[in-house]
Enzyme design. Structure first.
Site, PDB file in Angstrom:
ATOM      1  N   ASP A  82      12.085   1.754   2.266  1.00  0.00           N
ATOM      2  CA  ASP A  82      11.862   0.702   1.289  1.00  0.00           C
ATOM      3  C   ASP A  82      11.638   1.310  -0.101  1.00  0.00           C
ATOM      4  O   ASP A  82      11.426   2.517  -0.240  1.00  0.00           O
ATOM      5  CB  ASP A  82      10.636  -0.126   1.677  1.00  0.00           C
ATOM      6  CG  ASP A  82      10.863  -0.992   2.906  1.00  0.00           C
ATOM      7  OD1 ASP A  82      12.024  -1.126   3.316  1.00  0.00           O
ATOM      8  OD2 ASP A  82       9.872  -1.534   3.437  1.00  0.00           O
ATOM      9  N   LYS A 121      14.185  -3.520  -1.934  1.00  0.00           N
ATOM     10  CA  LYS A 121      14.331  -4.959  -2.164  1.00  0.00           C
ATOM     11  C   LYS A 121      13.422  -5.349  -3.310  1.00  0.00           C
ATOM     12  O   LYS A 121      12.291  -4.887  -3.422  1.00  0.00           O
ATOM     13  CB  LYS A 121      13.953  -5.767  -0.920  1.00  0.00           C
ATOM     14  CG  LYS A 121      14.881  -5.583   0.266  1.00  0.00           C
ATOM     15  CD  LYS A 121      14.455  -6.505   1.399  1.00  0.00           C
ATOM     16  CE  LYS A 121      15.426  -6.442   2.570  1.00  0.00           C
ATOM     17  NZ  LYS A 121      15.319  -5.172   3.304  1.00  0.00           N
ATOM     18  N   GLY A 160       7.040  -0.113   4.130  1.00  0.00           N
ATOM     19  CA  GLY A 160       5.694  -0.249   3.611  1.00  0.00           C
ATOM     20  C   GLY A 160       4.851  -1.125   4.509  1.00  0.00           C
ATOM     21  O   GLY A 160       5.353  -2.062   5.139  1.00  0.00           O
ATOM     22  N   GLY A 161       3.557  -0.836   4.587  1.00  0.00           N
ATOM     23  CA  GLY A 161       2.675  -1.643   5.416  1.00  0.00           C
ATOM     24  C   GLY A 161       2.981  -1.463   6.885  1.00  0.00           C
ATOM     25  O   GLY A 161       3.135  -0.355   7.385  1.00  0.00           O
ATOM     26  N   ILE A 169       4.857  -7.096  10.088  1.00  0.00           N
ATOM     27  CA  ILE A 169       4.188  -8.101   9.259  1.00  0.00           C
ATOM     28  C   ILE A 169       4.975  -8.237   7.958  1.00  0.00           C
ATOM     29  O   ILE A 169       4.845  -7.425   7.038  1.00  0.00           O
ATOM     30  CB  ILE A 169       2.718  -7.742   8.972  1.00  0.00           C
ATOM     31  CG1 ILE A 169       1.931  -7.660  10.287  1.00  0.00           C
ATOM     32  CG2 ILE A 169       2.077  -8.783   8.051  1.00  0.00           C
ATOM     33  CD1 ILE A 169       0.462  -7.389  10.121  1.00  0.00           C
ATOM     34  N   ALA A 215      -0.551  -4.002   4.255  1.00  0.00           N
ATOM     35  CA  ALA A 215      -1.018  -3.983   2.869  1.00  0.00           C
ATOM     36  C   ALA A 215      -2.320  -4.743   2.695  1.00  0.00           C
ATOM     37  O   ALA A 215      -3.235  -4.290   1.994  1.00  0.00           O
ATOM     38  CB  ALA A 215       0.062  -4.562   1.963  1.00  0.00           C
ATOM     39  N   MET A 252       3.324 -11.490  -1.144  1.00  0.00           N
ATOM     40  CA  MET A 252       4.443 -11.852  -2.021  1.00  0.00           C
ATOM     41  C   MET A 252       4.195 -13.182  -2.734  1.00  0.00           C
ATOM     42  O   MET A 252       5.081 -14.029  -2.848  1.00  0.00           O
ATOM     43  CB  MET A 252       5.751 -11.914  -1.213  1.00  0.00           C
ATOM     44  CG  MET A 252       6.113 -10.615  -0.535  1.00  0.00           C
ATOM     45  SD  MET A 252       7.495 -10.752   0.631  1.00  0.00           S
ATOM     46  CE  MET A 252       6.692 -11.596   2.017  1.00  0.00           C
ATOM     47  N   GLY A 282      -2.813  -2.091  -3.952  1.00  0.00           N
ATOM     48  CA  GLY A 282      -3.913  -1.613  -3.119  1.00  0.00           C
ATOM     49  C   GLY A 282      -3.685  -0.207  -2.594  1.00  0.00           C
ATOM     50  O   GLY A 282      -2.615   0.116  -2.097  1.00  0.00           O
TER      51      GLY A 282
END
Length: 263
Positions: free
Chosen positions: A43, A65, A96-97, A101, A127, A177, A206
């Site tokens: 990502d 993205k 990420g994260g 999720i 996140a 988001m 974060g």
């Protein structure tokens, strides 16, 4: 055929959660997977220090993205992963994260399985969990919240999404988001019966340098996001638990300390 029980097997996908940003929050399994990578498909928000954990010989392919603009559509990302695995490569798909999720990890697992190829998933710290922990903001608390829900604030038909019962007294709502639609989100929740003076936290970047944690009330959410020029990535936390956080003072001190270290 390669199997997940054989760590030396070739031609497989390892879907890895990269956590909220700080490389030190990677799991041990994630670090090991990166060390095996022949190719890393990642990502756009992955910290360069995370990418450095892969072998120098492994190509890094960004499929970043952004809102209303994708480097590659999801079907093309799926096809890219499958094509590389068919060459016998170990493909680390770095997200990420947590991949499951709001990371479209489920879609990518389905595509790899449909191609008859092996895939495994290594979870990551989502996140919201990383940012909330950093801000000392408990998402549940015996005295304030016995339930927490996660929703996406950037989705088709936002106004038609049924969020009734997800926010209010004794409940915490976490919105991913949601920066670009903060005003619409606040209007939607108030229309659904959430009190306009419900506390809200905006957790921006974060665990990363430049992190901010801002507090406001639901009625002021949209104006505050604009006033403070909040940018993605950020998560919104709606609920009484926000009052338990010393986020603004502590995060300001933390951000200054990080800037001094990187100066």
């Amino acid at each position: 055929m390669a199997t997940l029980l054989d760590p030396t097997a070739r031609g497989r996908v390892i879907l890895v959660g990269a956590g909220p940003g700080d490389p030190e929050l990677l799991t041990v399994r994630a670090v090991k997977a990166l060390g095996q990578a022949d190719i890393v498909v990642h990502d756009g928000l992955i910290d360069p220090r995370v990418l450095d954990l892969a072998p120098a010989t492994a190509p890094r392919i960004s499929v970043a993205k952004r809102r209303a603009r994708h480097t590659l559509p999801q079907d093309a990302i799926n096809a890219l992963i499958v094509a590389h695995v068919k060459t016998g490569a170990i493909v680390v798909r770095l997200k990420g994260g947590d991949p499951f999720i709001f990371g479209r990890g489920g879609e990518e697992v389905e595509a790899v399985r449909a191609a008859g190829l092996p895939v495994e998933v290594i979870p990551g710290i989502s996140a919201a969990l990383g940012a909330a922990a950093e801000a000392m903001l408990p998402l549940t608390h015996r005295d304030h919240s016995s339930a927490v829900s996660f929703v996406a604030g950037q989705c088709k038909g936002l106004s038609e999404q049924d969020w009734s019962g997800l926010a209010g007294q004794g409940r915490t709502l976490v919105i991913y988001m949601g920066v670009a639609t903060a005003t619409e989100i606040a209007d939607k929740l108030i229309a659904d019966g959430v009190a306009p003076d419900m506390p809200v936290a905006v957790l921006e970047r974060g665990t990363c340098p430049g992190a901010r944690a801002l507090k406001t009330l639901l009625a002021d959410l949209g104006p505050m996001v604009e006033r403070e020029k909040v940018c993605s990535p950020a998560v919104l936390v709606v609920g009484e638990v926000v009052e338990l956080s010393d986020a603004q003072d502590r995060l300001a001190r933390w951000a200054r300390a990080v800037e001094e270290v990187h100066a």
